[in-house]
Design an enzyme around this catalytic site. Structure first.
Site, PDB file in Angstrom:
ATOM      1  N   GLU A  12      -1.922   4.330   6.339  1.00 63.90           N
ATOM      2  CA  GLU A  12      -3.217   4.580   6.782  1.00 63.90           C
ATOM      3  C   GLU A  12      -3.524   5.986   6.531  1.00 63.90           C
ATOM      4  OE1 GLU A  12      -4.118   2.847  10.751  1.00 63.90           O
ATOM      5  OE2 GLU A  12      -2.587   1.067  10.344  1.00 63.90           O
TER       6      GLU A  12
HETATM    7  C1  LIG Z   1       5.068  -0.228   3.910  1.00 67.23           C
HETATM    8  C2  LIG Z   1       3.543  -0.209   3.672  1.00 67.23           C
HETATM    9  C3  LIG Z   1       2.623  -1.044   4.372  1.00 67.23           C
HETATM   10  C4  LIG Z   1       1.116  -0.500   4.003  1.00 67.23           C
HETATM   11  N1  LIG Z   1       0.415  -1.285   4.698  1.00 67.23           N
HETATM   12  C5  LIG Z   1      -1.051  -1.520   4.245  1.00 67.23           C
HETATM   13  C6  LIG Z   1      -1.876  -2.563   4.864  1.00 67.23           C
HETATM   14  O1  LIG Z   1      -1.415  -3.355   5.699  1.00 67.23           O
HETATM   15  N2  LIG Z   1      -3.096  -2.647   4.482  1.00 67.23           N
HETATM   16  C7  LIG Z   1      -3.514  -1.643   3.516  1.00 67.23           C
HETATM   17  O2  LIG Z   1      -4.712  -1.904   2.991  1.00 67.23           O
HETATM   18  N3  LIG Z   1      -2.688  -0.798   2.966  1.00 67.23           N
HETATM   19  C8  LIG Z   1      -1.293  -0.798   3.306  1.00 67.23           C
HETATM   20  N4  LIG Z   1      -0.653   0.160   2.658  1.00 67.23           N
HETATM   21  C9  LIG Z   1      -0.932   1.024   1.734  1.00 67.23           C
HETATM   22  C10 LIG Z   1      -1.057   2.482   1.867  1.00 67.23           C
HETATM   23  O3  LIG Z   1      -2.096   2.818   2.813  1.00 67.23           O
HETATM   24  C11 LIG Z   1      -1.021   3.398   0.868  1.00 67.23           C
HETATM   25  O4  LIG Z   1       0.251   3.242   0.107  1.00 67.23           O
HETATM   26  C12 LIG Z   1      -1.653   4.647   0.950  1.00 67.23           C
HETATM   27  O5  LIG Z   1      -2.732   5.074   1.408  1.00 67.23           O
HETATM   28  C13 LIG Z   1      -1.433   5.579  -0.324  1.00 67.23           C
HETATM   29  O6  LIG Z   1      -1.892   5.049  -1.454  1.00 67.23           O
HETATM   30  P1  LIG Z   1      -1.066   4.826  -2.703  1.00 67.23           P
HETATM   31  O7  LIG Z   1       0.281   4.368  -2.540  1.00 67.23           O
HETATM   32  O8  LIG Z   1      -1.735   4.294  -3.919  1.00 67.23           O
HETATM   33  O9  LIG Z   1      -0.557   6.111  -3.337  1.00 67.23           O
HETATM   34  P2  LIG Z   1      -1.615   7.097  -4.160  1.00 67.23           P
HETATM   35  O10 LIG Z   1      -2.996   7.199  -3.665  1.00 67.23           O
HETATM   36  O11 LIG Z   1      -1.504   6.963  -5.500  1.00 67.23           O
HETATM   37  O12 LIG Z   1      -1.142   8.728  -3.844  1.00 67.23           O
HETATM   38  C14 LIG Z   1       0.074   9.087  -4.358  1.00 67.23           C
HETATM   39  C15 LIG Z   1       0.089  10.623  -4.062  1.00 67.23           C
HETATM   40  O13 LIG Z   1      -0.882  11.229  -4.526  1.00 67.23           O
HETATM   41  C16 LIG Z   1      -1.642  11.907  -3.306  1.00 67.23           C
HETATM   42  N5  LIG Z   1      -2.965  12.199  -3.315  1.00 67.23           N
HETATM   43  C17 LIG Z   1      -3.843  11.289  -3.698  1.00 67.23           C
HETATM   44  N6  LIG Z   1      -5.136  11.446  -3.715  1.00 67.23           N
HETATM   45  C18 LIG Z   1      -4.836  12.976  -3.549  1.00 67.23           C
HETATM   46  C19 LIG Z   1      -5.959  14.143  -3.189  1.00 67.23           C
HETATM   47  N7  LIG Z   1      -7.260  13.806  -3.356  1.00 67.23           N
HETATM   48  N8  LIG Z   1      -5.595  15.231  -2.919  1.00 67.23           N
HETATM   49  C20 LIG Z   1      -4.174  15.497  -2.562  1.00 67.23           C
HETATM   50  N9  LIG Z   1      -3.290  14.508  -2.834  1.00 67.23           N
HETATM   51  C21 LIG Z   1      -3.751  13.356  -3.266  1.00 67.23           C
HETATM   52  C22 LIG Z   1      -1.003  11.163  -2.047  1.00 67.23           C
HETATM   53  O14 LIG Z   1      -0.953  11.919  -0.938  1.00 67.23           O
HETATM   54  C23 LIG Z   1       0.163  10.635  -2.511  1.00 67.23           C
HETATM   55  O15 LIG Z   1       1.118  11.814  -2.033  1.00 67.23           O
HETATM   56  C24 LIG Z   1       0.896   0.157   2.940  1.00 67.23           C
HETATM   57  C25 LIG Z   1       1.785   0.600   2.369  1.00 67.23           C
HETATM   58  C26 LIG Z   1       3.224   0.721   2.712  1.00 67.23           C
HETATM   59  C27 LIG Z   1       4.297   1.525   1.951  1.00 67.23           C
END
Ligand SMILES: Cc1cc2nc3c(=O)[nH]c(=O)nc-3n(C[C@H](O)[C@H](O)[C@H](O)COP(=O)(O)OP(=O)(O)OC[C@H]3O[C@@H](n4cnc5c(N)ncnc54)[C@H](O)[C@@H]3O)c2cc1C
Length: 380
Positions: free
Chosen positions: A363
């Site tokens: 989230e």
């Molecule tokens: C157990 C679990 C349950 C989940 N449940 C749901 C769900 O029900 N529905 C749903 O839609 N999603 C869900 N998610 C997804 C979750 O919301 C995402 O994993 C999260 O938003 C991060 O996206 P990402 O994994 O693609 O990481 P990325 O966006 O690739 O980020 C990787 C890293 O880069 C950093 N980063 C990215 N952009 C920036 C920026 N502009 N400035 C600084 N730092 C940045 C991030 O903070 C992170 O540290 C779930 C994830 C998990 C692990």
């Protein structure tokens, strides 16, 4: 300023506390080990009205305020964060999103089933290449007059397999950017909709997290939430409230670990006295208690803002950012206070440390919360 909880809020808090002790605690270690979805417990939580807490009773909900919801999230999360995330997604993302932005027909068809726990819901925004950058949606919902054809993959979806109703965000018109995105209600069993493999996770292992695959899924236009192009706004508005639920989850994990660490420190002896008599341990407990109390105030404030009709984008982002850090810090120290026992499963705190980590990721990661907060304060 009145910090007192109402009689009703205290009653709900106690109901959640009793439920967590009596129904979630037994088997929580085994469910974590086996990655077992707490189906029986979800059924009982539905009976207690925890699956549609803020929904209007005319749609089968409990009609409670957001503070009550936060109290329940906190109590459940003290014991089992896998169970509480199921509650959080169903309440603040699925039910709230449908009740606030859905049509009357959608509410009648879907909301009552969701709020009474006849079925549970999932919120599907993230994709392999669209996490923090949620505008980069690759899932498409092509407009075919009276229906959409959905193609693509969603990642990390909580309740991925156990849900029956999915709110799916997809791109209809790429030329309009985030204004070309729609939110659609997709039902399990629609032809072309498949559940992908279950993730093998570090924490919240009792919740089922799956990828979802859409292959030419035909979704009637009456299943679109809001006007054409409202999907991205829908997701952002819904997530702002969802953050209160996750902040309360983080608060609960921290408070649960702190309570266990305090109890242990008064029982375990080293150098001829209870370890709580060593100042290094007592000061850890003092820091934990102080930080948890600060997090609690921030969570309740964000919930209060929502109940008052105030803008809660900033307070919910701050509450989630802070409470998730407190959850991480507190659980690490709780393991430390337990010494070697902290490193084994029987004492619960190692699970809480693993569970705490997700509150800094889903989230909106902590980095994304800082973007929300900094944009908000710099606009002032
Ligand atoms: C157990 C679990 C349950 C989940 N449940 C749901 C769900 O029900 N529905 C749903 O839609 N999603 C869900 N998610 C997804 C979750 O919301 C995402 O994993 C999260 O938003 C991060 O996206 P990402 O994994 O693609 O990481 P990325 O966006 O690739 O980020 C990787 C890293 O880069 C950093 N980063 C990215 N952009 C920036 C920026 N502009 N400035 C600084 N730092 C940045 C991030 O903070 C992170 O540290 C779930 C994830 C998990 C692990």
């Amino acid at each position: 300023m009145d910090f007192t909880l109402s009689e009703e809020q205290l009653m709900i808090q106690k109901a959640a506390r009793d439920f967590a002790q009596n129904e979630l605690l037994p088997g929580v270690i085994e469910r974590d080990d086996a990655q077992k979805f707490p189906a029986e417990q979800v059924k009982k939580m539905s009976e207690l009205g925890f699956m549609g807490m803020m929904v209007d009773p005319k749609y089968g909900g409990s009609g409670l305020d957001t503070i009550s919801y936060a109290l329940v999230m906190e109590e459940l999360s003290k014991v089992d964060a896998s169970a509480s995330v199921i509650v959080s997604v169903n309440n603040s993302l699925v039910c709230w999103g449908l009740e606030t932005f859905g049509s009357e027909a959608q509410k009648e068809k879907y909301l009552t089933r969701l709020s009474t726990g006849q079925c549970i819901g999932a919120f599907c925004l993230s994709e392999p290449e669209a996490g923090s950058d949620a505008t980069s949606q690759k899932t498409t919902a092509a407009d075919h007059g009276d229906h959409y054809i959905v193609n693509g993959t969603k990642n990390w979806i909580t309740n991925g397999n156990s849900a029956e109703i999915y709110l799916v965000i997809a791109q209809t018109d790429i030329s309009k950017g985030h204004k070309g995105i729609n939110a659609l209600i997709v039902e399990k069993g629609m032809p072309g909709f498949e559940i992908g493999p279950k993730e093998n996770k570090l924490g919240i292992r009792g919740s089922d997290t799956h990828s979802l695959i859409f292959n030419d899924v035909k979704v009637p236009k009456e299943n679109r939430i809001g006007e054409d192009g409202f999907g991205f706004k829908f997701a952002m508005k819904t997530l702002a409230g969802g953050r209160i639920g996750i902040a309360a989850q983080a608060l609960g994990i921290a408070a649960g670990a702190y309570e266990l660490a305090k109890k242990y420190s008064k029982e375990r002896k080293a150098f001829g006295t209870e370890i709580s008599n060593h100042q290094a341990i007592a000061f850890k407990l003092a820091d934990m208690h102080t930080q948890i109390e600060a997090a609690r105030h921030m969570v309740y404030k964000a919930a209060w803002d929502k109940d008052q009709g105030n803008n809660y984008d900033l307070s919910s982002a701050m509450a989630k950012l802070y409470a998730s850090q407190v959850a991480m810090d507190t659980t690490i120290e709780a393991v430390q206070i337990h010494g070697g026992n902290g490193f084994v499963k029987d004492y619960h705190v190692e699970r809480m440390m693993r569970d705490a980590k997700i509150t800094q990721i889903y989230e909106g990661t902590s980095e994304i919360q800082k973007i929300v907060i900094s944009r908000s304060i710099l606009r002032e």
